[in-house]
Design an enzyme around this catalytic site. Structure first.
Site, PDB file in Angstrom:
ATOM      1  N   CYS A  43      42.907  45.308  40.947  1.00 56.92           N
ATOM      2  CA  CYS A  43      44.134  44.793  40.339  1.00 56.92           C
ATOM      3  C   CYS A  43      45.166  44.464  41.415  1.00 56.92           C
ATOM      4  O   CYS A  43      45.816  43.416  41.362  1.00 56.92           O
ATOM      5  CB  CYS A  43      44.700  45.814  39.354  1.00 56.92           C
ATOM      6  SG  CYS A  43      46.156  45.225  38.463  1.00 56.92           S
ATOM      7  N   TRP A  70      43.930  41.403  43.293  1.00 58.55           N
ATOM      8  CA  TRP A  70      44.043  40.195  42.470  1.00 58.55           C
ATOM      9  C   TRP A  70      45.425  39.582  42.594  1.00 58.55           C
ATOM     10  O   TRP A  70      45.584  38.365  42.582  1.00 58.55           O
ATOM     11  CB  TRP A  70      43.755  40.547  41.011  1.00 58.55           C
ATOM     12  CG  TRP A  70      43.917  39.384  40.067  1.00 58.55           C
ATOM     13  CD1 TRP A  70      42.976  38.451  39.735  1.00 58.55           C
ATOM     14  CD2 TRP A  70      45.082  39.033  39.309  1.00 58.55           C
ATOM     15  NE1 TRP A  70      43.484  37.541  38.827  1.00 58.55           N
ATOM     16  CE2 TRP A  70      44.772  37.875  38.559  1.00 58.55           C
ATOM     17  CE3 TRP A  70      46.369  39.578  39.203  1.00 58.55           C
ATOM     18  CZ2 TRP A  70      45.699  37.267  37.697  1.00 58.55           C
ATOM     19  CZ3 TRP A  70      47.277  38.971  38.356  1.00 58.55           C
ATOM     20  CH2 TRP A  70      46.946  37.833  37.620  1.00 58.55           C
ATOM     21  N   HIS A  71      46.437  40.422  42.739  1.00 55.51           N
ATOM     22  CA  HIS A  71      47.811  39.906  42.793  1.00 55.51           C
ATOM     23  C   HIS A  71      48.121  39.171  44.087  1.00 55.51           C
ATOM     24  O   HIS A  71      49.044  38.342  44.109  1.00 55.51           O
ATOM     25  CB  HIS A  71      48.808  41.044  42.592  1.00 55.51           C
ATOM     26  CG  HIS A  71      49.025  41.395  41.149  1.00 55.51           C
ATOM     27  ND1 HIS A  71      48.209  42.273  40.462  1.00 55.51           N
ATOM     28  CD2 HIS A  71      49.950  40.970  40.252  1.00 55.51           C
ATOM     29  CE1 HIS A  71      48.645  42.376  39.211  1.00 55.51           C
ATOM     30  NE2 HIS A  71      49.687  41.592  39.053  1.00 55.51           N
ATOM     31  N   GLY A  72      47.405  39.436  45.136  1.00 55.04           N
ATOM     32  CA  GLY A  72      47.692  38.715  46.362  1.00 55.04           C
ATOM     33  C   GLY A  72      46.825  39.159  47.518  1.00 55.04           C
ATOM     34  O   GLY A  72      46.354  40.303  47.572  1.00 55.04           O
ATOM     35  N   TYR A 112      50.675  34.332  42.769  1.00 50.53           N
ATOM     36  CA  TYR A 112      49.672  35.355  42.483  1.00 50.53           C
ATOM     37  C   TYR A 112      48.484  34.761  41.765  1.00 50.53           C
ATOM     38  O   TYR A 112      47.524  35.405  41.513  1.00 50.53           O
ATOM     39  CB  TYR A 112      50.288  36.484  41.639  1.00 50.53           C
ATOM     40  CG  TYR A 112      51.540  37.048  42.278  1.00 50.53           C
ATOM     41  CD1 TYR A 112      51.520  37.459  43.602  1.00 50.53           C
ATOM     42  CD2 TYR A 112      52.728  37.123  41.574  1.00 50.53           C
ATOM     43  CE1 TYR A 112      52.664  37.966  44.202  1.00 50.53           C
ATOM     44  CE2 TYR A 112      53.866  37.641  42.170  1.00 50.53           C
ATOM     45  CZ  TYR A 112      53.833  38.055  43.479  1.00 50.53           C
ATOM     46  OH  TYR A 112      54.958  38.529  44.072  1.00 50.53           O
TER      47      TYR A 112
END
Length: 477
Positions: A321, A324-326, A477
């Protein structure tokens, strides 16, 4: 093109909606598909081929799975092929330079003179979101939870649907499968969806964009030069900007979906009212959490294989997670912080945080304020050195090198900013609760609800027309 732009509000949207309502029902999927591709092309037309290829590849893979029974090697092969294809593109565009930079850093550390060149890549808009959507479709077809779509246009409308193409909510195919085949549009649905869209627009333009300037000013001053109170105020401003920015955009997407005859899932449920990190992540970016639970946590075994395995599964979920955001280490650190706090809560503190007495309420909300401000600071600042400086301003007593000790508790900068932004700060606190939403729901169908929506709409349009700051944070993102 973003929803909070004059070109969308007065150009694309009214033209599309007129065509959508006058077209026969059987042609609306095609119009939605083509209109969504046009919408996307305003931002990055040269990446349209990625979406079209994704639809084509996964359409034929889904259909191909129908020729094999569940558990057969051919069906599994097609699933693996689809996942490699979908996540391969996401990894290439989003993470290639991250891996190259870290390999180069490792080579420097061991004094090997080789270096790899980074690539000139830009992240395709929405790829993080539509990759998850199409992956969920293929997995569900593989598991037999849904039948493969027999219409290329229908699958294309699902994946490219412009209300949620750029930034979600992440809509699982089975949730709108029936609506893709048959849906109705009505004046009531249009009216209700339009009001939801306007509320989201107000969150985005009136609150998020304006309170975001406080955070921008803090960054412009430089973290070394701010006082401890201003560091906390800056973290608060960013936290509110991020919430109203993303929540507002999600509300606009839900409203647009309802205007088109779709019922999209809610993405936020007043997360800043949570009393634990566990509860916070049931309220924040709900569709992303549901995706990771359904397609990562449960397949790994969830909490069914003992405590140690549950901890490992949660670690995998929060690592992914965060990543995934960056493509930066601060996002991984941010995800791991959530993992650690959730493990502590589940094993020690959660029952105390959820207690109903006044003392527990005070302690739990204080704990959440600290978590929210610190975690979003980690989320916002990708440079570890600058992050260390900022955290040292927030917690000077924990830092061996706090910078200018004399300026840490200097209230002059804090006083100036809190005076200038007092109305916005108060409004952001109020609208982060559920009180305004409950109040508006009571008047939504009345003339007073129309007046409120009218005022919010033209107030937002005014701010957009004078060219105030209008970023969208989740684009990166």
């Amino acid at each position: 093109m973003v929803f909070s732009s004059l070109s969308f509000i007065f150009g694309f949207l009214p033209v599309f909606m007129v065509l959508y309502y006058i077209f026969p029902a059987k042609s609306r999927n095609l119009l939605l598909f083509l209109g969504s591709l046009i919408f996307y092309s305003f931002g990055e037309p040269y990446y349209l081929f990625l979406i079209l290829c994704s639809i084509t590849v996964n359409f034929f893979i889904g259909r191909g799975m129908e020729h094999f029974a569940y558990g057969k090697s051919g069906r599994t092969f097609l699933l693996v092929l689809s996942l490699l294809y979908n996540f391969g593109f996401l990894l290439f565009f989003k993470y290639t330079n991250f891996f190259i930079e870290n390999i180069n850093a490792a080579l420097r550390l061991v004094e090997i003179p080789w270096r790899f060149y980074t690539l000139n890549l830009t992240l395709p808009l929405g790829i993080s979101f539509y990759t998850f959507q199409i992956a969920s479709y293929v997995i569900d077809v593989y598991l037999g939870k849904t039948e493969a779509d027999r219409s290329f246009v229908s699958l294309g409308a699902y994946l490219c649907m412009f209300p949620q193409l750029i930034a979600g909510p992440i809509v699982v195919y089975s949730d709108i499968r029936d609506a893709l085949k048959k849906r109705s549009v009505s004046i009531h649905g249009f009216d209700n969806g339009l009001k939801t869209f306007i509320i989201g627009l107000g969150y985005k333009v009136i609150i998020a964009n304006r309170i975001g300037t406080l955070w921008n000013e803090v960054c412009t001053i430089g973290y070394e030069s701010i006082s401890t109170p201003l560091a906390w105020l800056g973290a608060f401003a960013y936290s509110m900007q991020l919430y109203f920015d993303f929540c507002g955009y999600s509300l606009m997407a839900v409203g647009l979906g309802e205007m088109l005859g779709f019922h999209m899932p809610a993405n936020f449920r007043h997360p800043y009212m949570a009393r634990s990190v566990t509860d916070f992540w049931r309220r924040w970016h709900i569709t992303l959490g549901a995706w990771f639970r359904e397609y990562v946590y449960i397949p790994l075994g969830g909490n069914r294989k003992g405590r140690a395995r549950t901890v490992l599964n949660l670690l995998v979920v929060w690592f992914l997670c965060g990543f995934w955001h960056g493509a930066a280490w601060n996002f991984i650190l941010w995800g791991l912080l959530i993992f650690v706090l959730q493990i502590i809560e589940k094993n020690i503190t959660l029952r105390w945080l959820n207690a109903s007495n006044l003392f527990a309420r005070v302690i739990s909300h204080t704990y959440m304020i600290l978590y929210i401000l610190v975690s979003w600071s980690i989320f916002a600042i990708s440079d570890f050195q600058q992050l260390g400086v900022y955290l040292s301003r927030m917690f000077p007593f924990l830092s061996l090198k706090a910078g200018n000790p004399g300026g840490i508790l200097d209230l002059s900068d804090f006083t100036r900013f809190i005076t200038d932004y007092a109305p916005l700060l108060i409004a952001s606190i109020l609208f982060a609760t559920d009180f305004p939403e409950k109040l508006f729901d009571r008047i939504r169908g009345r003339i007073s609800g129309v007046i409120v929506a009218f005022v919010i709409f033209w107030w937002s349009v005014y701010y957009l027309s004078i060219g105030l700051n209008n970023p969208f944070l989740y684009f990166r993102y």
